[in-house]
Scaffold this active site. Structure first.
Site, PDB file in Angstrom:
ATOM      1  N   SER A 124       0.836  -1.207   0.000  1.00 39.97           N
ATOM      2  CA  SER A 124       0.000   0.000   0.000  1.00 39.97           C
ATOM      3  C   SER A 124       0.866   1.250   0.000  1.00 39.97           C
ATOM      4  O   SER A 124       1.979   1.248   0.552  1.00 39.97           O
ATOM      5  CB  SER A 124      -0.863  -0.015   1.260  1.00 39.97           C
ATOM      6  OG  SER A 124      -1.442   1.240   1.477  1.00 39.97           O
ATOM      7  N   TYR A 148      -1.484  -1.167  10.936  1.00 41.09           N
ATOM      8  CA  TYR A 148      -1.758  -1.674   9.587  1.00 41.09           C
ATOM      9  C   TYR A 148      -0.569  -1.386   8.667  1.00 41.09           C
ATOM     10  O   TYR A 148      -0.025  -2.297   8.020  1.00 41.09           O
ATOM     11  CB  TYR A 148      -3.039  -1.039   9.025  1.00 41.09           C
ATOM     12  CG  TYR A 148      -3.203  -1.257   7.533  1.00 41.09           C
ATOM     13  CD1 TYR A 148      -3.465  -2.522   7.016  1.00 41.09           C
ATOM     14  CD2 TYR A 148      -3.072  -0.196   6.630  1.00 41.09           C
ATOM     15  CE1 TYR A 148      -3.593  -2.726   5.651  1.00 41.09           C
ATOM     16  CE2 TYR A 148      -3.204  -0.396   5.264  1.00 41.09           C
ATOM     17  CZ  TYR A 148      -3.464  -1.660   4.777  1.00 41.09           C
ATOM     18  OH  TYR A 148      -3.583  -1.863   3.418  1.00 41.09           O
ATOM     19  N   LYS A 152       2.353  -3.918   6.838  1.00 40.90           N
ATOM     20  CA  LYS A 152       2.722  -3.951   5.411  1.00 40.90           C
ATOM     21  C   LYS A 152       4.236  -3.769   5.245  1.00 40.90           C
ATOM     22  O   LYS A 152       4.875  -4.461   4.443  1.00 40.90           O
ATOM     23  CB  LYS A 152       1.981  -2.839   4.641  1.00 40.90           C
ATOM     24  CG  LYS A 152       0.493  -3.073   4.505  1.00 40.90           C
ATOM     25  CD  LYS A 152       0.179  -4.204   3.538  1.00 40.90           C
ATOM     26  CE  LYS A 152      -1.295  -4.512   3.465  1.00 40.90           C
ATOM     27  NZ  LYS A 152      -1.619  -5.756   2.792  1.00 40.90           N
TER      28      LYS A 152
HETATM   29  P1  NAD Z   1     -10.816  -7.033   1.339  1.00 38.99           P
HETATM   30  O1  NAD Z   1     -10.979  -7.008   2.813  1.00 38.99           O
HETATM   31  O2  NAD Z   1     -11.999  -6.753   0.490  1.00 38.99           O
HETATM   32  O3  NAD Z   1     -10.184  -8.428   0.881  1.00 38.99           O
HETATM   33  C1  NAD Z   1      -9.327  -9.171   1.698  1.00 38.99           C
HETATM   34  C2  NAD Z   1      -9.839 -10.595   1.714  1.00 38.99           C
HETATM   35  O4  NAD Z   1      -8.959 -11.388   2.506  1.00 38.99           O
HETATM   36  C3  NAD Z   1     -11.237 -10.738   2.327  1.00 38.99           C
HETATM   37  O5  NAD Z   1     -12.065 -11.467   1.438  1.00 38.99           O
HETATM   38  C4  NAD Z   1     -11.007 -11.486   3.629  1.00 38.99           C
HETATM   39  O6  NAD Z   1     -12.098 -12.306   3.948  1.00 38.99           O
HETATM   40  C5  NAD Z   1      -9.740 -12.270   3.307  1.00 38.99           C
HETATM   41  N1  NAD Z   1      -8.913 -12.620   4.463  1.00 38.99           N
HETATM   42  C6  NAD Z   1      -8.491 -11.807   5.456  1.00 38.99           C
HETATM   43  N2  NAD Z   1      -7.717 -12.482   6.311  1.00 38.99           N
HETATM   44  C7  NAD Z   1      -7.638 -13.759   5.854  1.00 38.99           C
HETATM   45  C8  NAD Z   1      -6.994 -14.938   6.308  1.00 38.99           C
HETATM   46  N3  NAD Z   1      -6.253 -14.936   7.426  1.00 38.99           N
HETATM   47  N4  NAD Z   1      -7.119 -16.064   5.580  1.00 38.99           N
HETATM   48  C9  NAD Z   1      -7.866 -16.072   4.451  1.00 38.99           C
HETATM   49  N5  NAD Z   1      -8.506 -15.002   3.978  1.00 38.99           N
HETATM   50  C10 NAD Z   1      -8.395 -13.851   4.679  1.00 38.99           C
HETATM   51  O7  NAD Z   1      -9.624  -6.000   1.011  1.00 38.99           O
HETATM   52  P2  NAD Z   1      -9.157  -5.442  -0.400  1.00 38.99           P
HETATM   53  O8  NAD Z   1      -9.537  -4.002  -0.466  1.00 38.99           O
HETATM   54  O9  NAD Z   1      -9.538  -6.340  -1.490  1.00 38.99           O
HETATM   55  O10 NAD Z   1      -7.588  -5.477  -0.165  1.00 38.99           O
HETATM   56  C11 NAD Z   1      -6.799  -6.571  -0.573  1.00 38.99           C
HETATM   57  C12 NAD Z   1      -5.363  -6.333  -0.127  1.00 38.99           C
HETATM   58  O11 NAD Z   1      -4.900  -5.093  -0.669  1.00 38.99           O
HETATM   59  C13 NAD Z   1      -5.200  -6.226   1.388  1.00 38.99           C
HETATM   60  O12 NAD Z   1      -3.991  -6.867   1.748  1.00 38.99           O
HETATM   61  C14 NAD Z   1      -5.086  -4.733   1.625  1.00 38.99           C
HETATM   62  O13 NAD Z   1      -4.327  -4.424   2.769  1.00 38.99           O
HETATM   63  C15 NAD Z   1      -4.382  -4.266   0.362  1.00 38.99           C
HETATM   64  N6  NAD Z   1      -4.662  -2.858   0.037  1.00 38.99           N
HETATM   65  C16 NAD Z   1      -5.962  -2.451  -0.103  1.00 38.99           C
HETATM   66  C17 NAD Z   1      -6.230  -1.107  -0.383  1.00 38.99           C
HETATM   67  C18 NAD Z   1      -7.646  -0.623  -0.519  1.00 38.99           C
HETATM   68  O14 NAD Z   1      -7.869   0.585  -0.439  1.00 38.99           O
HETATM   69  N7  NAD Z   1      -8.627  -1.475  -0.752  1.00 38.99           N
HETATM   70  C19 NAD Z   1      -5.168  -0.205  -0.546  1.00 38.99           C
HETATM   71  C20 NAD Z   1      -3.865  -0.662  -0.404  1.00 38.99           C
HETATM   72  C21 NAD Z   1      -3.619  -2.003  -0.121  1.00 38.99           C
HETATM   73  C1  UD1 Z   2      -6.849   5.338   3.593  1.00 38.66           C
HETATM   74  C2  UD1 Z   2      -5.997   4.720   4.671  1.00 38.66           C
HETATM   75  C3  UD1 Z   2      -4.677   4.247   4.058  1.00 38.66           C
HETATM   76  C4  UD1 Z   2      -4.933   3.277   2.912  1.00 38.66           C
HETATM   77  C5  UD1 Z   2      -5.836   3.959   1.888  1.00 38.66           C
HETATM   78  C6  UD1 Z   2      -6.177   2.975   0.809  1.00 38.66           C
HETATM   79  C7  UD1 Z   2      -6.707   5.901   6.687  1.00 38.66           C
HETATM   80  C8  UD1 Z   2      -6.312   6.912   7.730  1.00 38.66           C
HETATM   81  N1  UD1 Z   2      -5.790   5.698   5.712  1.00 38.66           N
HETATM   82  O1  UD1 Z   2      -6.179   6.478   3.178  1.00 38.66           O
HETATM   83  O2  UD1 Z   2      -3.881   3.610   5.018  1.00 38.66           O
HETATM   84  O3  UD1 Z   2      -3.728   2.898   2.300  1.00 38.66           O
HETATM   85  O4  UD1 Z   2      -7.039   4.413   2.538  1.00 38.66           O
HETATM   86  O5  UD1 Z   2      -7.214   3.361   0.030  1.00 38.66           O
HETATM   87  O6  UD1 Z   2      -7.749   5.290   6.751  1.00 38.66           O
HETATM   88  N2  UD1 Z   2     -12.477  11.683   3.412  1.00 38.66           N
HETATM   89  C9  UD1 Z   2     -13.520  12.530   3.730  1.00 38.66           C
HETATM   90  N3  UD1 Z   2     -14.643  11.968   4.288  1.00 38.66           N
HETATM   91  C10 UD1 Z   2     -14.759  10.641   4.554  1.00 38.66           C
HETATM   92  C11 UD1 Z   2     -13.679   9.776   4.225  1.00 38.66           C
HETATM   93  C12 UD1 Z   2     -12.551  10.344   3.663  1.00 38.66           C
HETATM   94  O7  UD1 Z   2     -13.453  13.732   3.511  1.00 38.66           O
HETATM   95  O8  UD1 Z   2     -15.791  10.206   5.089  1.00 38.66           O
HETATM   96  C13 UD1 Z   2     -11.275  12.260   2.782  1.00 38.66           C
HETATM   97  C14 UD1 Z   2      -9.992  12.040   3.551  1.00 38.66           C
HETATM   98  O9  UD1 Z   2      -9.787  13.068   4.477  1.00 38.66           O
HETATM   99  C15 UD1 Z   2      -8.970  12.024   2.402  1.00 38.66           C
HETATM  100  C16 UD1 Z   2      -9.738  11.426   1.215  1.00 38.66           C
HETATM  101  O10 UD1 Z   2     -11.117  11.607   1.544  1.00 38.66           O
HETATM  102  O11 UD1 Z   2      -8.596  13.339   2.077  1.00 38.66           O
HETATM  103  C17 UD1 Z   2      -9.469   9.956   1.000  1.00 38.66           C
HETATM  104  O12 UD1 Z   2      -9.692   9.253   2.223  1.00 38.66           O
HETATM  105  P1  UD1 Z   2      -9.686   7.655   2.282  1.00 38.66           P
HETATM  106  O13 UD1 Z   2     -10.579   7.108   1.239  1.00 38.66           O
HETATM  107  O14 UD1 Z   2      -9.942   7.261   3.689  1.00 38.66           O
HETATM  108  O15 UD1 Z   2      -8.211   7.250   1.846  1.00 38.66           O
HETATM  109  P2  UD1 Z   2      -6.782   7.691   2.439  1.00 38.66           P
HETATM  110  O16 UD1 Z   2      -6.914   8.778   3.405  1.00 38.66           O
HETATM  111  O17 UD1 Z   2      -5.893   7.944   1.292  1.00 38.66           O
END
Ligand code: NAD
Ligand code: UD1
Length: 328
Positions: A124, A148, A152
């Site tokens: 991330s 978190y 990572k």
């Molecule tokens: P998500 O929660 O939708 O998907 C994660 C999946 O992993 C879920 O289906 C959950 O049930 C499964 N899971 C969790 N722990 C497990 C375990 N111990 N064994 C088996 N399954 C397990 O999340 P996502 O948004 O799809 O994110 C996927 C990955 O990407 C995560 O590692 C997250 O940290 C990373 N990531 C997500 C974002 C984002 O904004 N969505 C941003 C940066 C990184």
């Molecule tokens: C969040 C996570 C970050 C993760 C990323 C992935 C937090 C503190 N950080 O960051 O670790 O990697 O998501 O997508 O959760 N905002 C509003 N109102 C809301 C929600 C958000 O104004 O109800 C604003 C926030 O202040 C920010 C922007 O929207 O400026 C994006 O927020 P968000 O979607 O939570 O993402 P990140 O802050 O980038």
């Protein structure tokens, strides 16, 4: 190739399953459904016209992972499984380290013992901490401000050590910026439980009438309109980035790290306006104080992804903010 997707029933994993299957790969999903629903599998079947193999289990169950890697002759693993809510990680650090770090160790043990040494890891942009310069390239210093993010970073460092220890490993850490949007079918999407923390899921719930008003956290940031700026990337572009990463790994050994973003930042107000256009509905919002720990702006330098992966995000802000009512 036969590819294991840990956490493949989740938001990014399910979209990646579609892209990989459509590219002709055999996809096997391992998920414990702690943050996803089994109905995702039916949706995937509807999209793909075939059933995906899915094992309901935990990545920390090393013997189970070994069995899956052997039974399905897995060639590479994409490791999505983990917990991802920043606030929750501050309240429950042990669960976060157990799931994310210990879970990855279990997966690595299983991969080592079966000789499956190709891994794509979901990292991330959070590992960059407070940006020291923009756009953020992969050489930007890393730091973590919460469990978190630290999990990572720990995993990235573990993976680097693994790649150093044995030249047969091929590992790529993909540092995602802000994934949003959904598959065109509307059948799969981000589906957070309860009140969402992130901007786009919150906006979608306001549009759906499930939540009354969006709080916009901060209006005095040094940005185009005073609201926070992020690099939002369409989840289908992100999914295609994983396909490109697998191709990259086919002939690249060692440890690699690559940003996946668009390289362009958008403000909260821009996201609200694009979502109003995408839904045809007015979004009720109010300004609120800055959210603790938030940064003003964050967007990626995507040159490395463009060059090394021959990948570029192509979908527009309008496509990211298109509203698709939930199909019952
Ligand atoms: P998500 O929660 O939708 O998907 C994660 C999946 O992993 C879920 O289906 C959950 O049930 C499964 N899971 C969790 N722990 C497990 C375990 N111990 N064994 C088996 N399954 C397990 O999340 P996502 O948004 O799809 O994110 C996927 C990955 O990407 C995560 O590692 C997250 O940290 C990373 N990531 C997500 C974002 C984002 O904004 N969505 C941003 C940066 C990184
Ligand atoms: C969040 C996570 C970050 C993760 C990323 C992935 C937090 C503190 N950080 O960051 O670790 O990697 O998501 O997508 O959760 N905002 C509003 N109102 C809301 C929600 C958000 O104004 O109800 C604003 C926030 O202040 C920010 C922007 O929207 O400026 C994006 O927020 P968000 O979607 O939570 O993402 P990140 O802050 O980038």
């Amino acid at each position: 190739m036969n590819i294991l997707l840990t956490g493949g029933a989740g938001y990014i994993g399910s979209h990646t399953a579609v892209v990989l299957s459509e590219a002709g790969h055999e996809v096997v999903v391992l998920d414990n459904f702690c943050n996803s629903k089994k109905s995702v599998l039916t949706s995937l079947q509807q999209i793909l016209g075939k059933e995906l193999i899915c094992i309901d289990g935990d990545i920390r169950n090393t013997p189970l992972v070994i069995k899956i890697l052997k039974d399905h002759q897995i060639n590479a693993v994409i490791h999505f499984a983990g917990l991802k809510a920043v606030g929750e990680s501050v309240q429950m650090p042990i669960e976060y380290y157990a799931n994310n770090a210990q879970g990855t160790i279990s997966l690595l043990e299983a991969m080592k013992s079966t000789g499956v040494k190709a891994l794509v890891f979901s990292s991330s942009a959070t590992v960059y901490g407070d940006p020291q310069y923009l756009p953020i390239d992969e050489n930007h210093p890393t730091s973590a401000t919460n469990p978190y993010g630290r999990s990572k970073l720990h995993i990235e460092e573990m993976l680097k050590d693994v790649a150093i220890s044995d030249a047969e490993w091929k590992i790529i850490c993909l540092r995602y910026f802000n994934p949003v949007g959904a598959h065109d079918s509307g059948l799969i999407r981000e589906d957070p439980q309860g009140i969402p923390n992130n901007l786009m899921p919150f906006i979608l719930k306001v549009i759906a009438g499930d939540l009354p008003v969006l709080n916009v956290y901060g209006k005095d940031y040094p940005t185009i309109d005073g609201t926070g700026v992020r690099d939002y990337i369409h989840v289908m572009d992100l999914a295609e980035g994983h396909l490109a990463a697998l191709l990259f790994l086919s002939n690249r050994y060692g440890w690699h790290v690559i940003n996946l973003g668009t390289g362009v930042g958008h403000s909260v107000l821009e996201m609200i306006h694009a979502s109003e256009e995408g839904s045809g509905k007015k979004i009720n919002f109010q300004f609120a104080p800055r959210r603790p720990g938030d940064i003003a702006s964050c967007y990626a330098d995507v040159k490395k992804a463009n060059q090394d992966l021959a990948w570029v995000a192509t979908r527009t802000l309008q496509e990211m903010c298109l509203y698709r009512p939930v199909k019952k």
